[in-house]
Motif scaffolding. Structure first.
Motif, short mmCIF file in Angstrom:
data_model
loop_
_atom_site.label_atom_id
_atom_site.label_comp_id
_atom_site.label_asym_id
_atom_site.label_seq_id
_atom_site.Cartn_x
_atom_site.Cartn_y
_atom_site.Cartn_z
N MET A 1 -42.99 -52.05 -20.35
CA MET A 1 -43.33 -52.17 -21.75
C MET A 1 -42.39 -51.32 -22.61
SD MET A 1 -45.59 -54.46 -21.88
CE MET A 1 -45.89 -54.38 -23.60
N ASP A 2 -41.88 -50.24 -22.05
CA ASP A 2 -40.90 -49.43 -22.79
C ASP A 2 -39.64 -50.24 -23.08
OD1 ASP A 2 -42.58 -47.23 -22.78
OD2 ASP A 2 -41.71 -46.40 -20.95
N PHE A 3 -39.26 -51.07 -22.10
CA PHE A 3 -38.09 -51.93 -22.29
C PHE A 3 -38.32 -52.90 -23.44
CE2 PHE A 3 -35.96 -55.98 -21.20
CZ PHE A 3 -34.65 -55.56 -21.32
N VAL A 4 -39.50 -53.49 -23.51
CA VAL A 4 -39.83 -54.43 -24.58
C VAL A 4 -39.74 -53.74 -25.94
CG1 VAL A 4 -41.60 -55.95 -25.54
CG2 VAL A 4 -41.29 -55.83 -23.07
N ILE A 33 -40.69 -60.43 -18.91
CA ILE A 33 -40.50 -59.55 -17.75
C ILE A 33 -41.81 -58.85 -17.34
CG2 ILE A 33 -39.30 -57.51 -16.86
CD1 ILE A 33 -36.89 -58.41 -18.59
N PRO A 34 -42.47 -58.09 -18.23
CA PRO A 34 -43.73 -57.46 -17.80
C PRO A 34 -44.84 -58.49 -17.55
CG PRO A 34 -43.30 -56.97 -20.11
CD PRO A 34 -42.08 -57.64 -19.56
N SER A 35 -44.78 -59.62 -18.24
CA SER A 35 -45.78 -60.67 -18.01
C SER A 35 -45.66 -61.22 -16.59
CB SER A 35 -45.61 -61.81 -19.01
OG SER A 35 -45.81 -61.36 -20.32
N ILE A 37 -44.29 -59.69 -14.01
CA ILE A 37 -44.65 -58.63 -13.07
C ILE A 37 -46.16 -58.54 -12.91
CG2 ILE A 37 -44.65 -56.12 -12.71
CD1 ILE A 37 -41.82 -56.11 -13.99
N SER A 38 -46.88 -58.56 -14.02
CA SER A 38 -48.34 -58.45 -13.93
C SER A 38 -48.95 -59.70 -13.30
CB SER A 38 -48.95 -58.22 -15.32
OG SER A 38 -48.73 -59.32 -16.16
N GLU A 39 -48.38 -60.85 -13.55
CA GLU A 39 -48.88 -62.07 -12.93
C GLU A 39 -48.68 -62.02 -11.42
OE1 GLU A 39 -48.08 -66.90 -12.94
OE2 GLU A 39 -47.17 -65.65 -14.49
N GLY A 40 -47.50 -61.58 -11.01
CA GLY A 40 -47.23 -61.49 -9.57
C GLY A 40 -48.08 -60.43 -8.90
N ALA A 41 -48.35 -59.34 -9.59
CA ALA A 41 -49.17 -58.27 -9.01
C ALA A 41 -50.62 -58.70 -8.85
CB ALA A 41 -49.08 -57.02 -9.87
#
Length: 45
Positions: A1-4, A33-35, A37-41
Motif C-alpha cells: 500500500m505504501d507503493f500505491v 498489485i496489492p489487490s 497479493i491479497s486475493e492470492g493470499a
C-alpha cells in the motif's frame, strides 16, 4: 500500500494532459498489485 501511495503522489506531479492517459494506467496498475497479493493470499490449495 505504501507503493500505491507513492505512485499517487508522483502522478499528482504529471501534467493535466496525462490525467486520463498515463496517470490512469499507472494508478490502476499500482492498485492491482496489492489487490492480487491479497486475493492470492486468501486462496487455499
Amino acid at each position: 500500500m505504501d507503493f500505491v501511495t507513492q505512485v499517487y503522489e508522483i502522478c499528482a506531479l504529471f501534467p493535466v494532459e496525462e490525467k486520463f492517459g498515463l496517470t490512469s494506467q499507472l494508478r490502476n496498475c499500482a492498485i492491482s498489485i496489492p489487490s492480487n497479493i491479497s486475493e492470492g493470499a486468501g486462496k487455499r490449495f
